[in-house]
Design a protein around this motif. Structure first.
Motif, PDB file in Angstrom:
ATOM      1  N   MET A  41     -34.631  52.924  -6.386  1.00  0.00           N
ATOM      2  CA  MET A  41     -35.621  51.921  -5.814  1.00  0.00           C
ATOM      3  C   MET A  41     -36.596  52.687  -4.917  1.00  0.00           C
ATOM      4  O   MET A  41     -37.870  52.441  -4.948  1.00  0.00           O
ATOM      5  CB  MET A  41     -35.067  50.994  -5.156  1.00  0.00           C
ATOM      6  CG  MET A  41     -35.839  49.553  -4.631  1.00  0.00           C
ATOM      7  SD  MET A  41     -34.806  48.350  -3.810  1.00  0.00           S
ATOM      8  CE  MET A  41     -34.046  47.589  -5.132  1.00  0.00           C
ATOM      9  N   GLU A  95     -34.628  42.877 -13.006  1.00  0.00           N
ATOM     10  CA  GLU A  95     -35.062  41.831 -12.085  1.00  0.00           C
ATOM     11  C   GLU A  95     -34.071  41.498 -10.897  1.00  0.00           C
ATOM     12  O   GLU A  95     -34.297  41.410  -9.871  1.00  0.00           O
ATOM     13  CB  GLU A  95     -35.636  40.513 -12.664  1.00  0.00           C
ATOM     14  CG  GLU A  95     -36.051  39.454 -11.769  1.00  0.00           C
ATOM     15  CD  GLU A  95     -37.224  39.761 -11.020  1.00  0.00           C
ATOM     16  OE1 GLU A  95     -37.641  39.319 -10.060  1.00  0.00           O
ATOM     17  OE2 GLU A  95     -38.113  40.737 -11.386  1.00  0.00           O
ATOM     18  N   ILE A  98     -34.271  44.449  -8.227  1.00  0.00           N
ATOM     19  CA  ILE A  98     -35.469  44.204  -7.466  1.00  0.00           C
ATOM     20  C   ILE A  98     -35.485  43.210  -6.597  1.00  0.00           C
ATOM     21  O   ILE A  98     -36.028  43.292  -5.627  1.00  0.00           O
ATOM     22  CB  ILE A  98     -36.846  44.155  -8.694  1.00  0.00           C
ATOM     23  CG1 ILE A  98     -36.991  45.307  -9.629  1.00  0.00           C
ATOM     24  CG2 ILE A  98     -38.034  43.563  -7.870  1.00  0.00           C
ATOM     25  CD1 ILE A  98     -37.819  45.094 -10.549  1.00  0.00           C
ATOM     26  N   MET A 140     -41.773  44.257  -4.235  1.00  0.00           N
ATOM     27  CA  MET A 140     -40.947  43.845  -5.578  1.00  0.00           C
ATOM     28  C   MET A 140     -41.752  43.882  -6.673  1.00  0.00           C
ATOM     29  O   MET A 140     -41.549  44.348  -8.142  1.00  0.00           O
ATOM     30  CB  MET A 140     -40.303  42.541  -5.272  1.00  0.00           C
ATOM     31  CG  MET A 140     -39.142  42.657  -4.442  1.00  0.00           C
ATOM     32  SD  MET A 140     -38.225  41.140  -4.267  1.00  0.00           S
ATOM     33  CE  MET A 140     -39.155  40.058  -3.217  1.00  0.00           C
ATOM     34  N   LEU A 143     -42.288  47.287  -7.997  1.00  0.00           N
ATOM     35  CA  LEU A 143     -41.189  47.718  -8.535  1.00  0.00           C
ATOM     36  C   LEU A 143     -41.122  47.108 -10.165  1.00  0.00           C
ATOM     37  O   LEU A 143     -40.820  47.611 -11.361  1.00  0.00           O
ATOM     38  CB  LEU A 143     -39.952  47.481  -7.969  1.00  0.00           C
ATOM     39  CG  LEU A 143     -39.626  48.107  -6.803  1.00  0.00           C
ATOM     40  CD1 LEU A 143     -38.678  47.695  -6.142  1.00  0.00           C
ATOM     41  CD2 LEU A 143     -39.341  49.613  -6.961  1.00  0.00           C
ATOM     42  N   ARG A 144     -41.500  45.984 -10.118  1.00  0.00           N
ATOM     43  CA  ARG A 144     -41.519  45.100 -11.369  1.00  0.00           C
ATOM     44  C   ARG A 144     -42.501  45.753 -12.465  1.00  0.00           C
ATOM     45  O   ARG A 144     -42.443  46.050 -13.700  1.00  0.00           O
ATOM     46  CB  ARG A 144     -42.016  43.731 -11.402  1.00  0.00           C
ATOM     47  CG  ARG A 144     -40.968  42.874 -10.714  1.00  0.00           C
ATOM     48  CD  ARG A 144     -41.447  41.436 -10.495  1.00  0.00           C
ATOM     49  NE  ARG A 144     -40.493  40.532  -9.874  1.00  0.00           N
ATOM     50  CZ  ARG A 144     -40.434  40.121  -8.617  1.00  0.00           C
ATOM     51  NH1 ARG A 144     -41.572  40.509  -8.067  1.00  0.00           N
ATOM     52  NH2 ARG A 144     -39.718  39.581  -8.164  1.00  0.00           N
TER      53      ARG A 144
END
Length: 176
Positions: A41, A95, A98, A140, A143-144
């Protein structure tokens, strides 16, 4: 539910109880799972060799392989073969992973407040905590785009800002 959202319930074995805290601890409460997710991450490390070679904590290769398999099996990561190299695999967040960003932000803030942490390794936690839910949502979304849609990381996004903050503090603390 769209395909990007993934399953409503992760494919994990039944826990000792149905308590959500217990179930989360059973999935993520070992010594390495959160560290592996953290490195993917926040370090944008997606390959086995990157995760192994750049681990500050010195994870052993057999433990890393075990945790990656566990996290893939539990629906926290996906495994993608590299068509250019048969032995190269990329791991991507799902997901469910995340959505751990606020948890990581709170864990980091708590650790920075209560534990003897280093300034350069605490700065990202501080930036995330200070940024609050708005920054978490931006991260987020970033990251998606990277892990679910396969886009390149944003050059001036949240991850780049967290990395720059780390590098600035690390440079200030280095030898003169």
């Amino acid at each position: 539910m769209s395909q990007a959202e993934g399953p409503r319930v992760l494919p994990v074995p039944p826990g000792r109880s149905g308590c959500p805290i217990n179930m989360t601890a059973e999935l993520l409460g070992d010594r390495w799972s959160l560290v592996v997710l953290r490195d993917i991450m926040f370090g944008d490390r997606r390959r086995f060799r990157e995760l192994l070679g750049q681990s500050m904590e010195g994870i052993a290769s057999n433990i890393l392989a075990s945790r990656l398999a566990k996290l893939v099996g539990a629906g926290m990561l996906t495994r993608h073969d590299d068509p250019r190299h048969r032995q190269r695999v990329e791991y991507r967040l799902t997901e469910a992973s995340i959505q751990l960003v606020p948890v990581f932000a709170q864990l980091g803030a708590w650790g920075t407040r209560w534990l003897p942490t280093s300034p350069e390794l605490s700065v990202r936690a501080s930036v995330l905590a200070e940024g609050g839910p708005r920054l978490w949502d931006q991260f987020m979304d970033e990251l998606r785009a990277t892990h679910l849609a396969g886009e390149s990381p944003v050059a001036d996004g949240v991850l780049a800002g967290l990395t720059a903050a780390y590098e600035q503090v690390a440079d200030e603390g280095g030898p003169e």
